[in-house]
Design a protein around this motif. Sequence first.
Motif, PDB file in Angstrom:
ATOM      1  N   PHE A 150      34.458 -30.882  32.654  1.00 35.01           N
ATOM      2  CA  PHE A 150      33.375 -30.956  31.683  1.00 35.01           C
ATOM      3  C   PHE A 150      32.886 -29.612  31.172  1.00 35.01           C
ATOM      4  O   PHE A 150      31.917 -29.540  30.437  1.00 35.01           O
ATOM      5  CB  PHE A 150      32.201 -31.741  32.282  1.00 35.01           C
ATOM      6  CG  PHE A 150      32.564 -33.151  32.640  1.00 35.01           C
ATOM      7  CD1 PHE A 150      32.795 -34.089  31.644  1.00 35.01           C
ATOM      8  CD2 PHE A 150      32.724 -33.536  33.956  1.00 35.01           C
ATOM      9  CE1 PHE A 150      33.155 -35.381  31.956  1.00 35.01           C
ATOM     10  CE2 PHE A 150      33.082 -34.836  34.283  1.00 35.01           C
ATOM     11  CZ  PHE A 150      33.305 -35.772  33.273  1.00 35.01           C
ATOM     12  N   GLY A 151      33.528 -28.512  31.578  1.00 34.15           N
ATOM     13  CA  GLY A 151      33.097 -27.214  31.079  1.00 34.15           C
ATOM     14  C   GLY A 151      33.262 -26.103  32.088  1.00 34.15           C
ATOM     15  O   GLY A 151      34.206 -26.102  32.883  1.00 34.15           O
ATOM     16  N   ALA A 152      32.317 -25.146  32.072  1.00 35.46           N
ATOM     17  CA  ALA A 152      32.430 -23.973  32.936  1.00 35.46           C
ATOM     18  C   ALA A 152      31.050 -23.461  33.322  1.00 35.46           C
ATOM     19  O   ALA A 152      30.045 -23.787  32.678  1.00 35.46           O
ATOM     20  CB  ALA A 152      33.212 -22.876  32.219  1.00 35.46           C
ATOM     21  N   LEU A 153      31.015 -22.645  34.375  1.00 33.60           N
ATOM     22  CA  LEU A 153      29.758 -22.032  34.810  1.00 33.60           C
ATOM     23  C   LEU A 153      30.034 -20.630  35.327  1.00 33.60           C
ATOM     24  O   LEU A 153      31.153 -20.297  35.720  1.00 33.60           O
ATOM     25  CB  LEU A 153      29.088 -22.886  35.901  1.00 33.60           C
ATOM     26  CG  LEU A 153      29.854 -23.169  37.193  1.00 33.60           C
ATOM     27  CD1 LEU A 153      29.705 -22.030  38.204  1.00 33.60           C
ATOM     28  CD2 LEU A 153      29.360 -24.469  37.828  1.00 33.60           C
ATOM     29  N   VAL A 154      28.974 -19.797  35.305  1.00 33.93           N
ATOM     30  CA  VAL A 154      29.102 -18.431  35.803  1.00 33.93           C
ATOM     31  C   VAL A 154      27.763 -17.992  36.388  1.00 33.93           C
ATOM     32  O   VAL A 154      26.698 -18.366  35.888  1.00 33.93           O
ATOM     33  CB  VAL A 154      29.556 -17.457  34.684  1.00 33.93           C
ATOM     34  CG1 VAL A 154      28.509 -17.327  33.580  1.00 33.93           C
ATOM     35  CG2 VAL A 154      29.907 -16.096  35.261  1.00 33.93           C
ATOM     36  N   TYR A 155      27.833 -17.219  37.480  1.00 33.29           N
ATOM     37  CA  TYR A 155      26.655 -16.634  38.115  1.00 33.29           C
ATOM     38  C   TYR A 155      26.761 -15.120  37.973  1.00 33.29           C
ATOM     39  O   TYR A 155      27.803 -14.539  38.282  1.00 33.29           O
ATOM     40  CB  TYR A 155      26.592 -17.009  39.596  1.00 33.29           C
ATOM     41  CG  TYR A 155      26.252 -18.451  39.865  1.00 33.29           C
ATOM     42  CD1 TYR A 155      24.968 -18.827  40.261  1.00 33.29           C
ATOM     43  CD2 TYR A 155      27.220 -19.449  39.753  1.00 33.29           C
ATOM     44  CE1 TYR A 155      24.653 -20.158  40.529  1.00 33.29           C
ATOM     45  CE2 TYR A 155      26.922 -20.777  40.017  1.00 33.29           C
ATOM     46  CZ  TYR A 155      25.635 -21.131  40.406  1.00 33.29           C
ATOM     47  OH  TYR A 155      25.332 -22.447  40.662  1.00 33.29           O
ATOM     48  N   LEU A 156      25.674 -14.492  37.512  1.00 32.74           N
ATOM     49  CA  LEU A 156      25.669 -13.055  37.274  1.00 32.74           C
ATOM     50  C   LEU A 156      24.422 -12.417  37.880  1.00 32.74           C
ATOM     51  O   LEU A 156      23.424 -13.111  38.140  1.00 32.74           O
ATOM     52  CB  LEU A 156      25.687 -12.763  35.766  1.00 32.74           C
ATOM     53  CG  LEU A 156      26.799 -13.401  34.935  1.00 32.74           C
ATOM     54  CD1 LEU A 156      26.477 -13.286  33.452  1.00 32.74           C
ATOM     55  CD2 LEU A 156      28.134 -12.730  35.249  1.00 32.74           C
ATOM     56  N   GLU A 157      24.458 -11.087  38.055  1.00 27.49           N
ATOM     57  CA  GLU A 157      23.276 -10.335  38.467  1.00 27.49           C
ATOM     58  C   GLU A 157      23.084  -9.184  37.493  1.00 27.49           C
ATOM     59  O   GLU A 157      24.039  -8.470  37.165  1.00 27.49           O
ATOM     60  CB  GLU A 157      23.429  -9.806  39.895  1.00 27.49           C
ATOM     61  CG  GLU A 157      23.278 -10.887  40.951  1.00 27.49           C
ATOM     62  CD  GLU A 157      23.218 -10.328  42.364  1.00 27.49           C
ATOM     63  OE1 GLU A 157      23.418  -9.104  42.535  1.00 27.49           O
ATOM     64  OE2 GLU A 157      22.977 -11.117  43.296  1.00 27.49           O
ATOM     65  N   SER A 194      37.294 -23.060  28.157  1.00 27.73           N
ATOM     66  CA  SER A 194      35.872 -23.305  28.410  1.00 27.73           C
ATOM     67  C   SER A 194      35.200 -22.072  29.004  1.00 27.73           C
ATOM     68  O   SER A 194      34.085 -21.707  28.624  1.00 27.73           O
ATOM     69  CB  SER A 194      35.700 -24.499  29.363  1.00 27.73           C
ATOM     70  OG  SER A 194      36.104 -25.706  28.749  1.00 27.73           O
ATOM     71  N   LEU A 195      35.894 -21.411  29.936  1.00 28.71           N
ATOM     72  CA  LEU A 195      35.336 -20.215  30.562  1.00 28.71           C
ATOM     73  C   LEU A 195      35.255 -19.063  29.554  1.00 28.71           C
ATOM     74  O   LEU A 195      34.293 -18.289  29.563  1.00 28.71           O
ATOM     75  CB  LEU A 195      36.179 -19.805  31.768  1.00 28.71           C
ATOM     76  CG  LEU A 195      35.548 -18.740  32.675  1.00 28.71           C
ATOM     77  CD1 LEU A 195      34.227 -19.234  33.268  1.00 28.71           C
ATOM     78  CD2 LEU A 195      36.508 -18.346  33.791  1.00 28.71           C
ATOM     79  N   GLU A 196      36.235 -18.970  28.682  1.00 25.13           N
ATOM     80  CA  GLU A 196      36.220 -17.926  27.652  1.00 25.13           C
ATOM     81  C   GLU A 196      35.056 -18.134  26.681  1.00 25.13           C
ATOM     82  O   GLU A 196      34.414 -17.174  26.239  1.00 25.13           O
ATOM     83  CB  GLU A 196      37.546 -17.914  26.903  1.00 25.13           C
ATOM     84  CG  GLU A 196      38.710 -17.396  27.727  1.00 25.13           C
ATOM     85  CD  GLU A 196      40.015 -17.414  26.949  1.00 25.13           C
ATOM     86  OE1 GLU A 196      40.220 -16.498  26.127  1.00 25.13           O
ATOM     87  OE2 GLU A 196      40.822 -18.340  27.140  1.00 25.13           O
TER      88      GLU A 196
END
Length: 226
Positions: A150-157, A194-196
Amino acid sequence: MSSNFGSVRHSKRLAVLILIMGAGMVACGQGGESGEEKRFVGASEVCDGIFSGALAKKVEFVTGDVLFTGTGTKGRKLEKVVEELKMSYASGREWGTGANLCEMKGKGGGVSNRAVIGFHMYAEQDLENPRKSVSAESYTMGKRSEAGKFGALVYLECVSPQLKGSDATPLRIYGNFTRGKSDVPDARAARDASLEILHAGALAVVKELGCENSAGLPESASVTLK
């Protein structure tokens, strides 16, 4: 005499009609595009134009649409996302609500096929105890990133001069792309795309926030599996 008066009256009507038509043509010309074009835009124009070239084609690929509802809010959604993230960070809370950077609704489609990119501040334990989908795959981008059906996710700081104290306690940013209802098969190509797409949105956000080293995001999306 009456005949001449009738002629004059006819000429005046004609002149007024010409003026009205001319004004209408000028108005259309100033718009530079038809009503249809104002209401709908291509993948390279949606989301304030953050998708271009090959990436615009990937938006079409994962959503199954080539025309999207125009928003007419250029730059405002990015400002809103950044404002919400800053407010969440300043609140001192563990997590915070966010905002959508982009909503891509295909022409003629319903709410169910709306693709969305959104961001909020995540709690530290969210990274430690991931809510990973069974079918999702992990990638190397950011603190953690995944892509699935269903898509993508990312965690950042993010450490930024705009965020007082972030050099000691970085702002934790969670971003996700939900591609909604789509007939595109759940294949590696769709997951990578999706991640791109999410990367493009996340990069716009961290640059607007002034995050050091773009919060660890490369200029081009990394679609390397862990």
